[in-house]
Design a protein around this motif. Structure first.
Motif, PDB file in Angstrom:
ATOM      1  N   TYR A  32       0.836  -1.206   0.000  1.00 24.55           N
ATOM      2  CA  TYR A  32       0.000   0.000   0.000  1.00 24.55           C
ATOM      3  C   TYR A  32       0.871   1.256   0.000  1.00 24.55           C
ATOM      4  O   TYR A  32       0.615   2.222   0.699  1.00 24.55           O
ATOM      5  N   TYR A  73       3.033   4.223  -2.427  1.00 28.20           N
ATOM      6  CA  TYR A  73       3.045   4.929  -3.718  1.00 28.20           C
ATOM      7  C   TYR A  73       4.080   6.050  -3.601  1.00 28.20           C
ATOM      8  O   TYR A  73       4.444   6.468  -2.491  1.00 28.20           O
ATOM      9  N   SER A 121      -8.708   1.661   0.643  1.00 33.44           N
ATOM     10  CA  SER A 121      -8.700   0.449  -0.180  1.00 33.44           C
ATOM     11  C   SER A 121      -9.882  -0.442   0.148  1.00 33.44           C
ATOM     12  O   SER A 121     -10.542  -0.991  -0.747  1.00 33.44           O
ATOM     13  N   ARG A 161      -5.428   2.302  -5.818  1.00 37.50           N
ATOM     14  CA  ARG A 161      -4.265   2.661  -6.637  1.00 37.50           C
ATOM     15  C   ARG A 161      -4.684   3.415  -7.899  1.00 37.50           C
ATOM     16  O   ARG A 161      -4.009   4.354  -8.326  1.00 37.50           O
ATOM     17  N   ASP A 187      -3.133   7.002  -8.527  1.00 31.87           N
ATOM     18  CA  ASP A 187      -2.384   7.217  -9.769  1.00 31.87           C
ATOM     19  C   ASP A 187      -2.959   8.406 -10.530  1.00 31.87           C
ATOM     20  O   ASP A 187      -2.218   9.248 -11.063  1.00 31.87           O
TER      21      ASP A 187
END
Length: 402
Positions: free
Chosen positions: A10, A12, A369, A377, A381
């Motif tokens: 998890y 990024y 999530s 994601r 993103d």
């Protein structure tokens, strides 16, 4: 069964320049990412009323951030930062804030190794006469690593709430990498903040203005409040790889009987403003279970949602809370929760979530999530590619469950 989740799944890439260090000039000018049915639209926050069906029930967290960070000084000149977390004596927030000569708080201690247990005096570099007259002192009465029990005493009979207002500063998040400033006193607070007690703002609410709230009312959106005092644990990273080893801190909350009645009979979409509102609302089911099985409400444990299957409907659980409140002649439920919401969690109340963009490898990413069935994601993103601003003073998202 406690899920086996590795926090590195998890993560990024969040560079320093994507973190909003200061709020925008206008609260409701922030971007709003709308995620529905796997699709993303980019809006502005002031568009929110147009995105909600009439009769949506919105639940806000009306906790108020207190200026809980203070700086003290030893006779040697060494400075010690003391960050108030929660009251111990008196243990009720309203009584602790009303104390007029002394009180004891659990605190985070900065530069703790240099505090040898001697009595500290408030650091007052500008020789403010009001602060001098207050004669605020701090005495260490217990220690546990970086936290300690601190007895505060002062001599001018002010309530402790005013002591903090005069001597403390707003505890902005550590990831902003700056000292708090005048703008934070006003903007690290929602416009509807009401009940003192948080050491961190419920940041999803920072985007609201009176104009947006009025337009929501005109649209027929129903509004209710809960109060969960946000603790410093909200900033604690998940240190190990396994999320199952991360301890969640207890946070106290209050929910009115009238809201529980409304939830028990709800027929409209429920929108939680912020992750703190989600955790409060979803904790109600497990409070109801304890009322059904043991006759009284009990704090919600961290892994309670995953430890077994529950045979009760949401309505049965909520009605059990109402029966308890009626027996006791109470109009509010007062409880606490350590609940952690991770993928696999079964949401029983909340249909829509308004929230900011959270730190990588945080428990809040896990909550997001879980809410969007793993689609976090895709959302993050998009936000990274389209120049959204991240974290407390950053932009917002409206997430809808399928």
């Amino acid at each position: 069964m406690i899920p086996e989740i590795h926090i590195e799944d998890y993560s990024y890439p969040l560079s320093e320049d994507r973190i909003a260090k200061y709020p925008l000039e206008e609260r409701d000018a922030s971007k709003l990412l709308h995620y529905k049915g796997g699709k993303i639209e980019e809006k502005v926050f002031r568009d929110l009323p147009d995105l909600l069906p009439e009769k949506t029930l919105m639940v806000f967290n009306d906790t108020k951030v207190v200026p809980a960070r203070m700086h003290f000084q030893r006779e040697t000149g060494a400075q010690i930062e003391i960050f108030c977390l929660e009251p111990m004596t008196p243990s009720e927030y309203n009584l602790a804030f009303a104390a007029d000569s002394e009180c004891v708080w659990k605190c985070v201690l900065g530069n703790a190794k240099k505090w040898k247990g001697d009595v500290l005096h408030l650091y007052n570099p500008l020789s403010n006469p009001e602060l001098d007259a207050m004669a605020l002192k701090a005495e260490l009465v217990g220690r546990d690593g970086k936290t300690g029990l601190v007895k505060f005493s002062w001599s001018n009979s002010w309530p402790f709430s005013k002591v903090l207002d005069q001597a403390g500063s707003v505890p902005i998040p550590p990831y902003l990498n700056r000292e708090s400033e005048e703008v934070d006193t006003r903007r690290y607070q929602t416009v509807y903040a009401h009940i003192r007690g948080s050491v961190a703002a419920p940041t999803a609410g920072l985007h609201f203005t009176d104009d947006v709230l009025n337009r929501l009312k005109e649209r027929g959106v129903q509004m209710e409040n809960v109060c969960l005092h946000v603790g410093a644990g909200t900033f604690l990273p998940v240190k190990g790889s396994l999320v199952s080893e991360h301890p969640m801190h207890r946070e106290p909350f209050v929910v009115s009987k009238s809201l529980i009645e409304r939830l028990a009979g709800k027929t409209c979409p429920l929108l939680a403003v912020g992750t703190t509102s989600v955790r409060t609302l979803e904790s109600l089911y497990y409070i109801g279970v304890s009322c059904l099985e043991r006759g009284v409400p009990e704090d919600v444990g961290q892994w309670a949602p995953y430890e077994r299957e529950y045979p009760y409907t949401t309505q049965e659980a909520l009605k059990a809370i109402l029966a308890y409140l009626n027996r006791q002649g109470l109009d509010h439920l007062v409880a606490g929760t350590r609940i952690i919401i991770v993928p696999g969690f079964r949401f029983r109340l909340v249909d829509k979530l308004l929230t900011n963009f959270h730190q990588p490898e945080s428990t809040l990413i896990l909550l997001v999530s879980a809410f969007v069935n793993g689609g976090w994601r895709t959302i993050y993103d998009y936000a990274l590619k389209h120049n959204f601003r991240f974290l407390s003073y950053g932009d917002s998202s409206l997430l809808e469950r399928g």
